[in-house]
Design an enzyme around this catalytic site. Structure first.
Site, PDB file in Angstrom:
ATOM      1  N   TYR A 163       0.854  -1.193   0.000  1.00  0.00           N
ATOM      2  CA  TYR A 163       0.000   0.000   0.000  1.00  0.00           C
ATOM      3  C   TYR A 163       0.886   1.237   0.000  1.00  0.00           C
ATOM      4  CZ  TYR A 163      -4.046   2.880   1.577  1.00  0.00           C
ATOM      5  OH  TYR A 163      -5.045   3.813   1.686  1.00  0.00           O
ATOM      6  N   CYS A 164       0.695   2.131  -0.981  1.00  0.00           N
ATOM      7  CA  CYS A 164       1.390   3.410  -1.040  1.00  0.00           C
ATOM      8  C   CYS A 164       2.903   3.179  -1.045  1.00  0.00           C
ATOM      9  CB  CYS A 164       0.921   4.298   0.120  1.00  0.00           C
ATOM     10  SG  CYS A 164       1.545   5.992   0.074  1.00  0.00           S
ATOM     11  N   LEU A 165       3.663   3.782  -0.123  1.00  0.00           N
ATOM     12  CA  LEU A 165       5.101   3.561  -0.063  1.00  0.00           C
ATOM     13  C   LEU A 165       5.439   2.089   0.105  1.00  0.00           C
ATOM     14  CD1 LEU A 165       6.384   6.379   2.348  1.00  0.00           C
ATOM     15  CD2 LEU A 165       6.224   6.445  -0.112  1.00  0.00           C
ATOM     16  N   PHE A 209      -1.619  -1.245  -3.963  1.00  0.00           N
ATOM     17  CA  PHE A 209      -2.710  -0.325  -3.656  1.00  0.00           C
ATOM     18  C   PHE A 209      -2.173   1.099  -3.746  1.00  0.00           C
ATOM     19  CE2 PHE A 209      -4.743  -3.478  -0.383  1.00  0.00           C
ATOM     20  CZ  PHE A 209      -5.174  -4.281  -1.426  1.00  0.00           C
ATOM     21  N   GLY A 260       3.893  -0.321  -1.248  1.00  0.00           N
ATOM     22  CA  GLY A 260       3.814  -0.923  -2.568  1.00  0.00           C
ATOM     23  C   GLY A 260       5.039  -0.619  -3.408  1.00  0.00           C
TER      24      GLY A 260
END
Length: 370
Positions: free
Chosen positions: A102-104, A130, A106
């Site tokens: 998720y975000c960083l 994500f 990912g």
């Protein structure tokens, strides 16, 4: 059930008598507390997965202090993702892992998966991202804060403090969404005297984290400013990594109103990956509310389409025009995608093992540290 200096690894107890053979590892961003994905029973993505027969592991990052100023991206890769995979490999021998970032988290997962592919490490079954960028050429409004002069100033500030402080981090995101997070609150609460009802997502949003000097400098300089990952210059273990080495099914989620990772930026993965298949899903909502999309929220919608190796590239605007809108939450579509790639069912395992006995109840101790 596992702890080192940087992470606690949480394993969720099964909710079904049988589970899918392949477990899931979720890598949240360290810019946020992990429990955004497990806020309350009615909107917990983790609970949704567990209720559908998946074994879920999730990383809870330690909130760094000034003493951690020298921790870099590679520390997060090794002590975070790779350490977690080692534990899961012990608990689920001979089973591959569905990795989710998720975000960083990912972005770090994509870096890690590229290095694993390069080095012949085949422990991953798939990769899901994500709202995570891998090509920062169109990185959105955050680029307003990232140029050589501003980054040099920020590095001086972080070096003096050892970290990027929580107030400084929150300030950036409040400016990016000033209509929602500053001016609407000033008008409604100060001028009109109407206080917005508090909810779990707002409570989570105030639970801020810090960034170590070295890690955040590396992230901003190598990824945001120089785009080294997408352009083949990022080095892991002193050798460059290439996203085109990842030979896994990829599921990529973008959100329509993302101010942190604009969906057209996350879509650029199509141009640099060489995976056998990439499923791209665009959901309504923003960077956080778009991901937290339980089935009960009937007003939500999404688009989804899969491209296979050898298919002709479709630009994001054409993709948007051609891909039909589907009503409801995207969670069911992703869960079905995972289930189809998770092997047969096995008897639900116990949490932990003799080698890795449970240390304490979730949510653990790191998430509680301010």
């Amino acid at each position: 059930m596992y702890r080192n200096h940087l992470i606690e690894l949480i394993q969720y107890a099964p909710a079904t008598e049988e589970v899918h053979a392949m477990p899931i590892l979720i890598v949240p961003a360290w810019i946020m507390k992990y429990y955004i994905l497990d806020l309350s029973p009615h909107n917990s993505l983790v609970k949704y997965l567990v209720d559908h027969g998946h074994t879920v592991f999730i990383i809870s990052w330690r909130n760094p202090t000034a003493e951690d100023r020298h921790m870099g991206l590679d520390d997060y890769r090794q002590q975070g993702i790779l350490a977690s995979l080692d534990v899961i490999e012990h608990l689920f021998p001979n089973q591959k892992v569905h990795a989710v970032g998720y975000c960083l988290g990912g972005t770090l997962l994509a870096i890690t998966a590229s290095a694993m592919a390069r080095d012949g490490d085949h422990r991953l079954a798939s990769m899901t991202l994500f709202a995570a960028q891998t090509d920062f050429r169109e990185a959105g409004e955050l680029m307003l804060f990232i140029d050589e002069k501003q980054l040099a100033f920020l590095e001086d500030l972080m070096w003096a403090q050892g970290t990027l402080d929580t107030k400084q981090m929150l300030g950036v995101f409040q400016i990016l969404r000033s209509n929602d997070l500053i001016w609407s609150r000033v008008v409604n609460e100060y001028l009109l005297g109407t206080r917005q009802p508090f909810n779990d997502l707002l409570a989570w949003n105030t639970d801020a984290t810090r960034m170590p000097y070295r890690m955040h400098s590396e992230y901003l300089r190598h990824l945001f400013l120089n785009n080294d990952l997408a352009e083949g210059r990022l080095r892991v273990d002193d050798r460059p990594v290439a996203l085109s080495d990842i030979q896994l099914p990829i599921f990529c989620v973008g959100t329509e109103w993302d101010h942190v990772a604009p969906w057209r930026s996350t879509y650029r993965l199509h141009l640099i990956a060489d995976a056998p298949e990439i499923t791209f899903l665009l959901t309504s909502g923003g960077h956080n509310a778009g991901i937290i999309s339980p089935p009960e929220q009937s007003h939500r919608h999404y688009r989804i389409a899969t491209s296979f190796e050898g298919d002709t590239y479709i630009d994001p605007d054409t993709w948007l025009e051609r891909t039909a809108i589907q009503s409801g939450s995207w969670w069911a579509a992703w869960q079905s995608w995972l289930a189809a790639r998770s092997g047969s069912f096995i008897k639900a395992p116990n949490v932990g093992s003799q080698t890795y006995p449970p240390l304490e109840d979730a949510p653990g101790s790191y998430v509680r540290k301010a």
